[in-house]
Design a protein around this motif. Sequence first.
Motif, mmCIF file in Angstrom:
data_model
loop_
_atom_site.group_PDB
_atom_site.id
_atom_site.type_symbol
_atom_site.label_atom_id
_atom_site.label_comp_id
_atom_site.label_asym_id
_atom_site.label_seq_id
_atom_site.Cartn_x
_atom_site.Cartn_y
_atom_site.Cartn_z
ATOM 1 N N PHE A 1 8.919 4.594 6.757
ATOM 2 C CA PHE A 1 8.452 5.897 7.205
ATOM 3 C C PHE A 1 9.569 6.611 7.957
ATOM 4 C CE2 PHE A 1 4.468 3.422 7.014
ATOM 5 C CZ PHE A 1 3.712 4.260 6.204
ATOM 6 N N LEU A 2 9.520 7.928 7.940
ATOM 7 C CA LEU A 2 10.384 8.729 8.791
ATOM 8 C C LEU A 2 9.737 8.873 10.174
ATOM 9 C CD1 LEU A 2 11.437 11.465 6.213
ATOM 10 C CD2 LEU A 2 12.974 9.809 7.302
ATOM 11 N N GLY A 3 10.497 9.400 11.119
ATOM 12 C CA GLY A 3 9.974 9.568 12.466
ATOM 13 C C GLY A 3 10.184 10.981 12.960
ATOM 14 N N GLU A 4 10.773 11.128 14.151
ATOM 15 C CA GLU A 4 10.961 12.456 14.734
ATOM 16 C C GLU A 4 12.253 13.076 14.202
ATOM 17 O OE1 GLU A 4 10.255 14.507 19.044
ATOM 18 O OE2 GLU A 4 11.719 12.885 18.956
ATOM 19 N N THR A 5 12.190 13.508 12.951
ATOM 20 C CA THR A 5 13.318 14.187 12.323
ATOM 21 C C THR A 5 12.781 15.423 11.613
ATOM 22 O OG1 THR A 5 13.087 12.785 10.338
ATOM 23 C CG2 THR A 5 14.654 12.070 12.026
ATOM 24 N N ILE A 6 13.428 16.543 11.835
ATOM 25 C CA ILE A 6 12.962 17.815 11.277
ATOM 26 C C ILE A 6 13.894 18.226 10.141
ATOM 27 C CG2 ILE A 6 12.510 20.258 11.762
ATOM 28 C CD1 ILE A 6 10.524 18.296 13.022
ATOM 29 N N ALA B 1 4.009 5.763 -5.551
ATOM 30 C CA ALA B 1 3.912 5.787 -7.009
ATOM 31 C C ALA B 1 2.832 6.757 -7.467
ATOM 32 C CB ALA B 1 3.620 4.380 -7.530
ATOM 33 N N ARG B 2 1.709 6.768 -6.788
ATOM 34 C CA ARG B 2 0.619 7.684 -7.142
ATOM 35 C C ARG B 2 1.050 9.136 -6.966
ATOM 36 N NH1 ARG B 2 -3.908 8.901 -10.073
ATOM 37 N NH2 ARG B 2 -4.997 10.607 -9.020
ATOM 38 N N VAL C 1 0.844 -1.204 0.000
ATOM 39 C CA VAL C 1 0.000 0.000 0.000
ATOM 40 C C VAL C 1 0.877 1.251 0.000
ATOM 41 C CG1 VAL C 1 -1.774 1.302 1.241
ATOM 42 C CG2 VAL C 1 -1.869 -1.192 1.177
ATOM 43 N N ALA C 2 1.909 1.282 0.845
ATOM 44 C CA ALA C 2 2.777 2.455 0.923
ATOM 45 C C ALA C 2 3.494 2.692 -0.406
ATOM 46 C CB ALA C 2 3.790 2.280 2.049
ATOM 47 N N GLU D 1 -1.816 15.252 -6.229
ATOM 48 C CA GLU D 1 -2.770 15.034 -5.145
ATOM 49 C C GLU D 1 -2.591 16.154 -4.121
ATOM 50 O OE1 GLU D 1 -5.124 12.926 -4.992
ATOM 51 O OE2 GLU D 1 -4.617 11.069 -6.063
ATOM 52 N N ARG D 2 -3.686 16.840 -3.783
ATOM 53 C CA ARG D 2 -3.616 18.035 -2.946
ATOM 54 C C ARG D 2 -4.154 17.774 -1.538
ATOM 55 N NH1 ARG D 2 -0.874 22.615 -5.207
ATOM 56 N NH2 ARG D 2 -0.309 21.721 -7.248
ATOM 57 N N LEU D 3 -3.466 18.345 -0.558
ATOM 58 C CA LEU D 3 -3.913 18.296 0.824
ATOM 59 C C LEU D 3 -4.940 19.396 1.081
ATOM 60 C CD1 LEU D 3 -0.501 17.658 2.620
ATOM 61 C CD2 LEU D 3 -2.349 16.015 2.207
ATOM 62 N N PRO D 4 -5.664 19.344 2.190
ATOM 63 C CA PRO D 4 -6.678 20.379 2.475
ATOM 64 C C PRO D 4 -6.115 21.791 2.492
ATOM 65 C CG PRO D 4 -7.003 18.507 3.921
ATOM 66 C CD PRO D 4 -5.723 18.251 3.183
ATOM 67 N N GLY D 5 -4.829 21.945 2.817
ATOM 68 C CA GLY D 5 -4.224 23.271 2.810
ATOM 69 C C GLY D 5 -3.932 23.799 1.424
ATOM 70 N N GLY D 6 -4.142 22.978 0.396
ATOM 71 C CA GLY D 6 -3.958 23.399 -0.980
ATOM 72 C C GLY D 6 -2.640 22.985 -1.588
ATOM 73 N N GLU D 7 -1.686 22.548 -0.775
ATOM 74 C CA GLU D 7 -0.373 22.184 -1.307
ATOM 75 C C GLU D 7 -0.369 20.746 -1.824
ATOM 76 O OE1 GLU D 7 0.142 21.108 3.141
ATOM 77 O OE2 GLU D 7 -1.170 22.323 1.834
ATOM 78 N N ARG D 8 0.513 20.492 -2.773
ATOM 79 C CA ARG D 8 0.649 19.141 -3.304
ATOM 80 C C ARG D 8 1.343 18.258 -2.275
ATOM 81 N NH1 ARG D 8 3.200 17.286 -9.183
ATOM 82 N NH2 ARG D 8 3.017 15.024 -8.820
ATOM 83 N N LEU D 9 0.835 17.036 -2.111
ATOM 84 C CA LEU D 9 1.462 16.070 -1.213
ATOM 85 C C LEU D 9 2.588 15.370 -1.946
ATOM 86 C CD1 LEU D 9 1.580 14.463 1.450
ATOM 87 C CD2 LEU D 9 -0.137 12.904 0.475
ATOM 88 N N SER D 10 3.799 15.491 -1.419
ATOM 89 C CA SER D 10 4.948 14.806 -2.006
ATOM 90 C C SER D 10 5.130 13.443 -1.352
ATOM 91 C CB SER D 10 6.216 15.636 -1.812
ATOM 92 O OG SER D 10 6.548 15.737 -0.434
ATOM 93 N N ALA D 11 5.833 12.559 -2.036
ATOM 94 C CA ALA D 11 6.128 11.240 -1.465
ATOM 95 C C ALA D 11 6.951 11.390 -0.193
ATOM 96 C CB ALA D 11 6.862 10.390 -2.500
#
Length: 421
Positions: A317-322, A210-211, A204-205, A217-227
Amino acid sequence: MTITFRRPGLVCTDHFLDVPLDHAAPDGPSVRVYAREVAAAGKEDADLPWLLFLQGGPGYKANRPGAGSGAWLDRALRDYRVLLLDQRGTGRSTPANRQTLPSDPQEAAACLRHFRADSIVRDAELLRRHLVGDRPWSVLGQSFGGFCAVTYLSFAPEGLREVFITGGLPSLTATPDEWYRASYRRIAAANERYFARYPGDQDVARRIVARLEEADERLPGGERLSAWRFQTVGMDLGHSSRFDDLHYLLEEAFLPDGRLSDTFLHQVGDAVSFATHPLYAVVHEACLGNGMRSGWSADRVLAEFPQFDPHADPFRFLGETIHRRLFEEDPALIPLRECADLIAESEWPALYDAERLAATTVPVAAAVYHDDMYVDRDMSLETAAAIRGIRTWVTSEYAHNGLAADARVLDRLIALVRGEV
C-alpha cells in the motif's frame, strides 16, 4: 460573533474573526477563521491559561469535542482553557475547495499561496490579541500542527508561553525529495508490519488489483476505481486506531461471484476521496520544504521505489504521498488540477528561522514516535537539536496518533515543560 453552548462536562464558545487573506496586504481581501473555545464545566469563569490546539493536516478542521477529539482534551482541560482552531480553509473557517476557489487556475493558485503554516500562525496571533490581549498562550501542535508550532517559534515567539509538539517536528533542511525518499522507506516498513499481522491479506490485495485491471468497478462518486488508487487506502497505516480497520475492509471485498462488494466500494470511496479535505492534497508538498519548490516530488521519487508498483509481488500500500494522478481521478480534485500544477511549480518563502529557534527562550517539549510512518524520527531529532532548550521524549509505545490515544502523552509533555520529569 460568539455563541456558547453546553454539553456534559464542557462549556463551548464559538469565535469568528475576519483576517487578511494575505497578511502582507492587510487592507486586501479577507477570510474568516473559526475557533471553538472549550472549558471544563465549573471552570468556564476561571482565569485559566489558554492552550491553542493546532490540528494535523494540512487541510483538516480541528477535532470536535466528544467526536474524536481524543484523550488529550480532558487532560488539557484540567489546567487550561482550550481553543480548537479550524485552520484557514477548513471546517467552519472560510472553506477553500472546488466550490469556493476562483475558477481561474492562476487566481486560485495565488489565493492558495496563503494557506501554509506562515499564514496560520499570523491568524493565530490575531486571534490571541482578540481573545487575550497581550498575554502569551500555550500551543499544542499535533503532526502538521507541530510544523505550525515550529513556524510560530520562528515568527512570533513573543506570543508563546510554552509549546507542546506531538509527532510533528519538521525538517529544517530537507528537500521535498529527501522527505519523500525517507517517507517511502517508512511506508514500506509499515507494510511489513501490516502483512506480518495479516499475511492472508497479500492474496486478497493481489486479487483486488487483478479484478480492477480486468473489470470496471465504480466508486460511489461514479469514477472507476484504479488499482493505483486502491493502493492509497494505506494512508492510515500509521495510526494504531486504524491499522486493523484496513484488514476488516479487505475481509468484505468480494462477493461470491468474484465482483467487488458495494460494502467494500463504499468504504474505499470514503477512504480515498479528498472531498472533505481537498486543501490537504493541494498544498501538502508546499508545506514540506523550508522555502523550496516541490515540483510533484512524490511522483518523481516514487520512480526510485519500484516495489510500490501495484503489480509488484509482494503488494504494498501507499501512505502519505500526494500524486498528480489524484487530480485526474478524484472528482473533488479534478477541477483543481491546473491550480495544483501551478502550486507544485511555485517558489516558496521559508517557514522556519534557524537563528531564532537556536535563541528561543520559550519552553518546548516534543514527543517523537520511534516508528512514526508520517514524520521521520531522524529528521525530527535533528530539528530538536536546533531548538534551544527543547525537551524531547522518544517513545516506541505509541504510533502517530498517540496524543489522541492516551492522555498520558500530553501529561508527560506538560511534566517535561514544568521540569517534573
